[in-house]
Design an enzyme around this catalytic site. Structure first.
Site, mmCIF file in Angstrom:
data_model
loop_
_atom_site.group_PDB
_atom_site.id
_atom_site.type_symbol
_atom_site.label_atom_id
_atom_site.label_comp_id
_atom_site.label_asym_id
_atom_site.label_seq_id
_atom_site.Cartn_x
_atom_site.Cartn_y
_atom_site.Cartn_z
ATOM 1 N N ILE A 138 43.447 45.268 46.140
ATOM 2 C CA ILE A 138 42.653 45.585 44.961
ATOM 3 C C ILE A 138 41.729 44.423 44.630
ATOM 4 O O ILE A 138 42.187 43.285 44.479
ATOM 5 C CB ILE A 138 43.568 45.916 43.770
ATOM 6 C CG1 ILE A 138 44.317 47.225 44.082
ATOM 7 C CG2 ILE A 138 42.760 46.043 42.479
ATOM 8 C CD1 ILE A 138 45.321 47.631 43.045
ATOM 9 N N GLU A 180 48.803 51.503 37.685
ATOM 10 C CA GLU A 180 49.349 50.239 38.167
ATOM 11 C C GLU A 180 50.460 49.764 37.238
ATOM 12 O O GLU A 180 51.476 49.252 37.667
ATOM 13 C CB GLU A 180 48.223 49.200 38.239
ATOM 14 C CG GLU A 180 48.676 47.835 38.738
ATOM 15 C CD GLU A 180 47.506 46.886 39.017
ATOM 16 O OE1 GLU A 180 46.387 47.381 39.265
ATOM 17 O OE2 GLU A 180 47.721 45.665 38.992
#
Lengths: 386, 361
Positions: free
Chosen positions: A125, A242
């Site tokens: 990410i 997340e």
């Protein structure tokens, strides 16, 4: 209101436990530790076994190849995988996949999702930059259109797993003139694209995260997920998911159980001490409280909602609890609590308490700092004034 | 698994909330507190509406619901600081339903649900320790002393823990005879409470030790809900205040320090509520898990002072004057946090059995 798990859930948990016991070999665990959450032949084999059973995509919608099962199954799946310390795809699975399923084009879904559930694709990410951390919308890495390609230039930091990933989920500025939240896009960059440079940053918890540099990196225009300049919403969605992963109770419960087991087996004298038992009881209560917040979060998702406040609560509670558990565990273990895994059998339960003490700060500020989470709880949950 | 209220529970919550907002102004509570009284007209209404009867079998005039329903009700009462023996009468009746003989249950429960009979538990003695019971029953008569009896002086009957030939049990005593003498205790919550002396008062046996343990489990889970109700109201008032009070030219809720206090309060209330209702849901499913129940009460009890004191911090001077309604929840919350097991007692119980294999997941 009913907090009882129906048999289909408990059966699923039993099935998972049996499966994990079968696969949880010292070799697999060693490979997972050595690659710091990356990839290796045993991990790949394990992923294939999970994929074969359909567990990676069981909660995805039928249209994207899933079974459309209730999200509580994924909650159980993540709890068990985290509890037993098994590699299951982590953020690629809990954050990136649901975002692609929500925002991706048909073609993107067909391309990425099967690769993710088979464990072939690992995403790193790329949100943070040296000058865009908590204030993420300050990001400056830019992508400029050149024909049917994006040309990307800039720098990211904390790009964990980039060195073992197949793709980077990159937040870039595609319109420098728009208001800052409205000029951001998410672009998927295959990690092996020329111009991508990865530099490791070694950490106090062992292993490393990365800085990544992008010099005239060219990717096809269709790699944008969720529309050009519409990236902020995609990022917020992905961050929410997340947080669900960051808030998982499994790993925390495992440290607690290992601590208890160690004291029972090796230090019954300490376990007999009422002060020690009192501190353990407080940790148990903390865990029970946290698990309720994590469950509440999963419950909202399971009915098709998007938890925002609930996700923030679970994130704050779970990450702060990780620090507390590691800290108390070390205290209760005494000097041997400070011994790391390198000390072999002398380190209580493979030095997990010591390791988690070193690891725990990242969860509190990662995925949106806990201060920002408390702001979200205040604004979105309580309607406090800006 | 369903963490939402069902339609009936939602309707109940809304109905009770609207009713109390309409019928129970806080000045009425101030009046009752001053007089050391309980809210008899409200109690009549509670019985008339059938709210007390929610978790009772239909044959007794109940609604055949569960303890979660009663939790919804008690949370609303707590949010309005109502002064009624709802928890006390409810759990006394429930233990009769599950443990007493069919004759006894069918004689008494309809009277409880109609409001003619108001029974309250009398378990603790001056030593304030659960299980340490010295009161004696001999040949159908009770002799001994009880303390910390909530609503004891308002009740028609006491459900007393006593030993008969050494065996712990629960006994129903008519509290309106001259063999039962109540002495008022004034507590921080300003709710009726007393100590009691029983001088050969006639009793009816309700249950053995199993009933005693169930009574404690019920009292503990439902008092956790009461703590939650008090905390929720303190939080709501604080959020409202932080949204209007201005300092430095801004509403104070826009300051991060204040916002974070509120967020912390919200988290504590949320997890305490979930644990409390998890305990009730477990009881409804026929499981009596003392560790789960102790955890629920410990969480609620330890959160009360944290939440209410943050409420005061944000309210400043306005929160401590008696014209303001905040004190109800601070004081009542603290009183409830001690009832049916303090945070310390409940944590000590968890600590006692802490090495029992805990099935977390």
């Amino acid at each position: 209101m009913d907090f009882e798990w129906a048999p289909e859930y408990t059966d699923f948990r039993d099935e998972l436990r049996g499966f994990i016991q079968q696969w949880r070999t010292p070799e697999l665990i060693a490979e997972y530790a050595a690659t710091h959450g990356g990839q290796g032949p045993r991990i790949r084999e394990f992923h294939e076994a999970i994929a074969e059973r359909g567990w990676m995509r069981m909660c995805w919608a039928k249209e994207v190849g899933g079974e459309g099962r209730n999200m509580l199954y994924q909650f159980i799946f993540v709890e068990e995988m985290e509890y037993w310390g098994m590699p299951y795809g982590n953020l690629t699975f809990t954050s990136i996949a649901p975002s692609i399923a929500t925002f991706g084009t048909e073609q993107q879904k067909r391309h990425y999702l099967p690769g993710i559930y088979r464990g072939e694709f690992v995403f790193a990410i790329g949100y943070s930059e040296p000058n865009a951390g908590t204030d993420l919308a300050a990001l400056r890495t830019r992508a400029e259109r050149d024909g049917d390609e994006w040309v990307i230039n800039g720098q990211k930091i904390w790009t964990s797993l980039a060195d073992v990933s197949t793709h980077i989920w990159l937040a870039v500025r595609t319109d420098p003139d728009a208001p800052r939240h409205a000029g951001i896009s998410i672009i998927v960059v295959p990690t092996d694209t020329p111009g991508v440079t990865i530099r490791p940053l070694y950490t106090m918890y062992g292993g490393h995260t990365n800085e990544t540099f992008y010099d005239d990196v060219r990717v096809p225009v269709e790699n944008v997920v969720g529309g050009v300049n519409a990236g902020w919403g995609v990022i917020m969605h992905a961050l929410n998911h997340e947080r669900v992963g960051l808030a998982a109770t499994g790993g925390l419960a495992r440290i607690y159980d290992q601590l208890l087991e160690y004291l029972r087996e090796e230090r019954p004298d300490r376990l007999a001490d009422p002060v020690v038992r009192g501190r353990l009881a407080e940790l148990e209560l903390d865990l029970r409280e946290h698990r309720m917040l994590a469950l509440q979060n999963a419950w909202i998702i399971s009915k098709g909602g998007t938890p925002i406040v609930e996700a923030s609560m679970a994130k704050v509670s779970g990450t702060e609890l990780r620090t507390r558990i590691a800290n108390v565990a070390m205290d209760l273990l005494g000097r041997s609590g400070a011994l790391s895994a390198e000390s072999g059998d002398r380190a209580p339960f493979e030095g997990r308490a010591e390791f988690n003490f070193r690891l725990s700060p990242i969860f509190r500020f990662g995925g949106g700092t806990n201060e920002i989470q408390r702001d979200i709880i205040g604004f979105a949950g309580l309607g406090l004034p800006r | 698994m369903n963490l939402d209220l069902n339609d009936t529970q939602e309707l109940l919550q809304q109905t009770v909330r609207d009713f109390l907002e309409r019928e129970l102004p806080f000045d009425r509570i101030r009046e009752l507190e001053r007089d050391g009284a309980w809210d008899q007209p409200l109690w009549k209404e509670v019985c008339r509406q059938g709210w007390l009867g929610l978790p009772f079998r239909e044959e007794f005039g109940g609604a055949a619901g569960g303890l979660v329903d009663s939790g919804v009700l008690l949370e609303e009462f707590a949010r309005r600081a109502a002064i009624v023996p709802a928890l006390e009468a409810l759990i006394s009746g429930r233990v009769m339903q599950s443990r007493a003989t069919a004759e006894l249950a069918s004689e008494w429960i309809p009277l409880i649900l109609s409001g003619e009979c108001v029974p309250v538990p009398a378990l603790l003695e001056a030593n304030d320790r659960f299980g340490d019971v010295k009161a004696q029953v001999r040949e159908g008569r009770l002799r001994g002393e009880k303390s910390f009896v909530d609503y004891g002086q308002c009740a028609t009957h006491h459900l007393v823990a006593a030993r008969d030939a050494g065996e712990l049990g629960l006994f129903l005593v008519d509290a309106r005879t001259d063999r039962v003498e109540c002495e008022t205790l004034r507590n921080i919550g300003r709710t009726p409470q007393c100590s009691v002396v029983y001088s050969d008062a006639p009793v009816q046996r309700v249950s053995g030790e199993d009933g005693y343990l169930e009574l404690v489990a019920l009292g503990r889970s439902l008092s956790a809900v009461q703590c939650v109700g008090h905390m929720q109201q303190a939080l709501d008032m604080t959020v409202e205040y932080a949204g209007v009070r201005e300092q430095f030219g801004k509403r104070i809720g826009s300051f991060q320090a204040v916002r974070h206090h509120c967020a912390n309060m919200f988290m504590r209330v949320s997890s305490a509520r979930l644990l409390a209702f998890e305990a009730l849901s477990g009881l409804d499913a026929g499981r009596l898990d003392p560790r789960q129940i102790a955890a629920a009460k410990a969480a609620a009890s330890r959160a009360v002072p944290e939440v209410t004191m943050l409420a005061h911090q944000i309210h400043g001077g306005n929160g401590v004057i008696e014209e303001n309604d905040l004190y109800f929840f601070t004081l009542r919350g603290k009183e409830r946090s001690l009832a049916w097991g303090t945070a310390e007692e409940c944590l000590a119980e968890l600590a006692e059995s802490v090495d029992a294999r805990c099935e977390w997941l």
